[in-house]
Motif scaffolding. Structure first.
Motif, short mmCIF file in Angstrom:
data_model
loop_
_atom_site.label_atom_id
_atom_site.label_comp_id
_atom_site.label_asym_id
_atom_site.label_seq_id
_atom_site.Cartn_x
_atom_site.Cartn_y
_atom_site.Cartn_z
N PRO A 1 9.71 5.55 -1.18
CA PRO A 1 9.66 4.16 -1.68
C PRO A 1 11.06 3.62 -1.92
CG PRO A 1 8.42 5.67 -3.11
CD PRO A 1 9.14 6.50 -2.11
N ARG A 2 11.14 2.30 -2.06
CA ARG A 2 12.41 1.68 -2.41
C ARG A 2 12.84 2.18 -3.79
NH1 ARG A 2 11.24 -4.38 -2.53
NH2 ARG A 2 9.62 -3.48 -3.80
N ARG A 3 14.12 2.13 -4.06
CA ARG A 3 14.64 2.61 -5.34
C ARG A 3 13.97 1.90 -6.52
NH1 ARG A 3 17.26 4.49 -1.47
NH2 ARG A 3 19.12 5.75 -1.67
N VAL B 1 -0.65 -2.03 -1.92
CA VAL B 1 0.21 -2.30 -0.79
C VAL B 1 0.38 -1.00 -0.04
CG1 VAL B 1 2.50 -3.03 -0.05
CG2 VAL B 1 1.42 -4.13 -2.02
N SER B 2 0.06 -1.00 1.25
CA SER B 2 0.26 0.19 2.07
C SER B 2 1.71 0.22 2.52
CB SER B 2 -0.67 0.16 3.28
OG SER B 2 -0.42 1.27 4.10
N CYS B 3 2.37 1.31 2.24
CA CYS B 3 3.79 1.46 2.60
C CYS B 3 3.94 2.12 3.96
CB CYS B 3 4.51 2.26 1.52
SG CYS B 3 4.47 1.45 -0.07
N THR B 4 2.87 2.70 4.46
CA THR B 4 2.86 3.30 5.79
C THR B 4 1.61 2.79 6.48
OG1 THR B 4 1.66 5.24 5.00
CG2 THR B 4 4.08 5.38 5.02
N LEU C 1 -11.28 6.10 -1.40
CA LEU C 1 -12.09 4.91 -1.65
C LEU C 1 -11.31 3.93 -2.49
CD1 LEU C 1 -14.92 3.67 -1.28
CD2 LEU C 1 -15.52 4.71 -3.45
N LEU C 2 -11.24 2.71 -2.03
CA LEU C 2 -10.53 1.65 -2.74
C LEU C 2 -11.54 0.58 -3.14
CD1 LEU C 2 -7.66 1.30 -0.15
CD2 LEU C 2 -7.66 2.66 -2.22
N GLY C 3 -11.24 -0.15 -4.17
CA GLY C 3 -12.10 -1.27 -4.54
C GLY C 3 -13.31 -0.87 -5.34
#
Length: 140
Positions: free
Chosen positions: A97-99, A18-21, A2-4
């Motif tokens: 994730p990015r470094r 931010v969804s990374c996938t 659940l978000l929000g």
């Protein structure tokens, strides 16, 4: 998940998400959810248990990911990401994730995170994927 929750409580959101996938998102009106939950007390209790477990997990992982050497932190993060992806059937890789983001999550400089990941990649434990869309991949 659940978000929000902040909206439900009438508060401003404290963070961006931010969804990374790929992700599936459904939008529900808080009023409708609240009315439904009040009519079904068991669902309400399940939701409260879910929130409590998520908070407990978050606290536990924060404690794990922010202690130890840089290498230990990176390895703990990798274990966590593997565990999260294990629930998805048919996955052959795990998103990293990015470094810069790894450093922020682990309380490390971007350069330190990079210095810790590079040997793992040389050893074949992770391979580059499409950096823009997926970051680096770990064989599952």
């Amino acid at each position: 998940m659940l978000l929000g929750v902040e909206s439900w409580l009438g508060q401003a959101h404290g963070y961006d998400l931010v969804s990374c996938t790929s992700a599936q998102v459904s939008r529900l009106r808080c009023r409708d959810v609240e009315d439904n939950l009040l009519q079904q007390p068991e669902r309400y209790r399940r939701l409260l248990r879910h929130w409590h477990q998520s908070l407990s997990d978050s606290q536990a992982w924060s404690a794990e990911l922010l202690r130890g050497s840089a290498r230990q932190r990176i390895l703990q993060l990798l274990l966590w990401l593997v565990a999260l992806s294990a629930a998805r059937a048919g996955q052959h890789s795990v998103w990293l994730p990015r470094r810069e983001d790894m450093g922020a999550m682990l309380g490390l400089a971007e350069e330190t995170a990079s210095r810790q990941i590079s040997p793992l990649c040389r050893e074949g434990l992770c391979t580059p994927g499409d950096h823009e869309a997926q970051g680096w991949m770990l064989p599952a």
